[in-house]
Design a protein around this motif. Structure first.
Motif, PDB file in Angstrom:
ATOM      1  N   GLY A  24       0.787  -1.225   0.000  1.00 38.68           N
ATOM      2  CA  GLY A  24       0.000   0.000   0.000  1.00 38.68           C
ATOM      3  C   GLY A  24       0.816   1.270   0.000  1.00 38.68           C
ATOM      4  O   GLY A  24       0.257   2.367  -0.119  1.00 38.68           O
ATOM      5  N   ASN A  25       2.154   1.159   0.145  1.00 41.60           N
ATOM      6  CA  ASN A  25       3.013   2.331   0.006  1.00 41.60           C
ATOM      7  C   ASN A  25       3.208   2.641  -1.480  1.00 41.60           C
ATOM      8  O   ASN A  25       3.249   1.728  -2.311  1.00 41.60           O
ATOM      9  CB  ASN A  25       4.387   2.097   0.633  1.00 41.60           C
ATOM     10  N   GLY A  26       3.369   3.896  -1.814  1.00 41.60           N
ATOM     11  CA  GLY A  26       3.603   4.213  -3.215  1.00 41.60           C
ATOM     12  C   GLY A  26       3.879   5.684  -3.451  1.00 41.60           C
ATOM     13  O   GLY A  26       3.815   6.506  -2.531  1.00 41.60           O
ATOM     14  N   TRP A  27       4.188   5.995  -4.697  1.00 43.02           N
ATOM     15  CA  TRP A  27       4.400   7.382  -5.090  1.00 43.02           C
ATOM     16  C   TRP A  27       3.944   7.573  -6.535  1.00 43.02           C
ATOM     17  O   TRP A  27       3.907   6.623  -7.317  1.00 43.02           O
ATOM     18  CB  TRP A  27       5.868   7.792  -4.943  1.00 43.02           C
ATOM     19  N   GLN A  28       3.578   8.797  -6.846  1.00 44.19           N
ATOM     20  CA  GLN A  28       3.140   9.123  -8.198  1.00 44.19           C
ATOM     21  C   GLN A  28       3.557  10.547  -8.526  1.00 44.19           C
ATOM     22  O   GLN A  28       3.765  11.374  -7.636  1.00 44.19           O
ATOM     23  CB  GLN A  28       1.623   8.980  -8.338  1.00 44.19           C
ATOM     24  N   ALA A  29       3.649  10.836  -9.828  1.00 47.33           N
ATOM     25  CA  ALA A  29       4.012  12.181 -10.270  1.00 47.33           C
ATOM     26  C   ALA A  29       3.414  12.436 -11.645  1.00 47.33           C
ATOM     27  O   ALA A  29       3.207  11.512 -12.438  1.00 47.33           O
ATOM     28  CB  ALA A  29       5.529  12.353 -10.310  1.00 47.33           C
ATOM     29  N   ARG A  30       3.171  13.707 -11.931  1.00 51.47           N
ATOM     30  CA  ARG A  30       2.624  14.118 -13.225  1.00 51.47           C
ATOM     31  C   ARG A  30       3.193  15.484 -13.572  1.00 51.47           C
ATOM     32  O   ARG A  30       3.321  16.366 -12.717  1.00 51.47           O
ATOM     33  CB  ARG A  30       1.098  14.181 -13.167  1.00 51.47           C
ATOM     34  N   LEU A  31       3.534  15.663 -14.852  1.00 43.81           N
ATOM     35  CA  LEU A  31       4.068  16.927 -15.327  1.00 43.81           C
ATOM     36  C   LEU A  31       3.475  17.215 -16.695  1.00 43.81           C
ATOM     37  O   LEU A  31       3.365  16.310 -17.536  1.00 43.81           O
ATOM     38  CB  LEU A  31       5.598  16.875 -15.426  1.00 43.81           C
ATOM     39  N   GLY A  32       3.084  18.462 -16.932  1.00 43.92           N
ATOM     40  CA  GLY A  32       2.482  18.785 -18.218  1.00 43.92           C
ATOM     41  C   GLY A  32       2.532  20.257 -18.538  1.00 43.92           C
ATOM     42  O   GLY A  32       3.029  21.086 -17.764  1.00 43.92           O
TER      43      GLY A  32
END
Length: 362
Positions: free
Chosen positions: A206-214
């Motif tokens: 259940g641990n995690g990371w996310q990223a978004r760039l635009g």
């Protein structure tokens, strides 16, 4: 009233254009406010499959039914604090929608009581961006949502969302720490980074990371996102990875959008899924015509692959009330057996479905 309806049509057509910027920070705060908001959306839904059909009343076939509270306080010098509490509603039976406490199957909560499972956050924001804590959308979901004319709702929802192999954190994650770039300070560039926790006494499930760039302007935009949620590796589970890219181009007469999606579950035998969507929102006076074609396949046994064509029309009765209809058809190949609106269809067989509904926002 006519001017309001025309403004609504323009905003709706810009669903891809403006929506691509969604997920940026709130920026400078100059006033304080508290707002009650919501959507009540109900539709008659029908699904036809090779094995059975189903008719029912559903909630949120155009826009998810919800009840929410949001507010911001001006702390001075452009600094502000804010909160956002939003609960999903099953208006067809009067219950609240479920949530998840730890980003794992064991943390699922059933529908029934009112929960703020759609969003529950506290924020600190300013000219430097926004720090957001709590339960919120994950970064990779925004491209699934904002490249879909049907915003992942109802019978027309895109296949890269509706049948994605990514599990609990496909849409949202709990226990999240997020940072968002400022909304209007970077010449059209926007982005976010998130870290979330399964909160286990041992292990990292259940641990995690996310990223978004635009980047987006008034005419076109594009954004890429990547996410990882960790799970113990077994024959059926493992780390979930997702990356995608989405874009739009607003021609005025139509807002075209497209997205490419790759998902992966690193179980003992890795499972991969890929999909895409091509869509358009076309303004017709104050109304909207929506069209999409999407596909999703995995490398699972039997080479399952599915395509969907969806067409919908939204008739705006006012700036807050709309009637709508959506029709969709899926073609299954190999071992795929996707049925629409709850119907059952056999492997390699087709399915059809439609929604006829009414939506009111407040």
């Amino acid at each position: 009233m006519k001017k309001c309806l025309m403004a609504l049509a323009v905003l709706g057509c810009a669903g891809g254009a403006g929506a691509q910027v969604a997920g940026t920070g709130a920026g400078e705060v100059t006033s304080s406010s508290v707002t009650l908001f919501g959507v009540v959306d109900l539709a008659v839904a029908y699904g036809h499959g090779s094995e059975n059909n189903l008719s029912r009343l559903v909630s949120g076939a155009n826009t998810v039914s919800r009840l929410g509270f949001r507010g911001v306080e001006d702390l001075g010098g452009g600094l502000g604090a804010g909160f956002w509490l939003e609960s999903g509603l099953n208006v067809d039976d009067g219950t609240g929608s479920g949530s998840n406490t730890n980003n794992q199957p064991s943390g699922a909560t059933s529908s029934g009581a009112l929960t703020f499972g759609r969003r529950a956050t506290a924020s600190l924001m300013g000219t430097w961006g926004e720090i957001r804590l709590g339960r919120d959308y994950v970064a990779t979901f925004r491209n699934r949502d904002q490249t879909d004319p049907f915003t992942t709702n109802g019978v027309g929802a895109s296949l890269p969302y509706a049948i994605s192999i990514i599990g609990v954190t496909e849409t949202r994650a709990s226990n999240m720490i997020g940072y968002f770039l400022p909304a209007a300070a970077l010449g059209g560039f926007f982005g976010e980074a998130q870290y979330y926790m399964g909160e286990n006494t041992s292990g990292s499930d259940g641990n995690g990371w996310q990223a978004r760039l635009g980047y987006a302007n008034k005419v076109w935009g594009v954004a890429g996102a990547y996410g990882l949620t960790k799970y113990a590796q077994t024959a059926t589970t493992g780390d979930n990875k997702a990356w995608n890219i989405g874009g739009h181009w607003n021609f005025g007469w139509a807002n075209l959008m497209a997205g490419w999606f790759e998902d992966e579950v690193e179980r003992t035998s890795t499972l991969k899924g890929t999909g895409y969507i091509l869509g358009a929102v076309i303004p017709i006076r104050v109304d909207q015509l929506k069209i999409s074609y999407s596909s999703y396949k995995t490398d699972d046994v039997g080479d399952p692959r599915t395509q969907k064509l969806a067409v919908g029309y939204v008739y705006n009765l006012s700036k807050r009330t709309a009637a709508y209809g959506t029709y969709a058809h899926v073609q299954n190949h190999g071992s795929a057996a996707v049925g629409l609106n709850g119907s059952l269809t056999g492997p390699g067989k087709n399915s059809d479905g439609f929604d006829l509904g009414l939506k009111h926002s407040f």
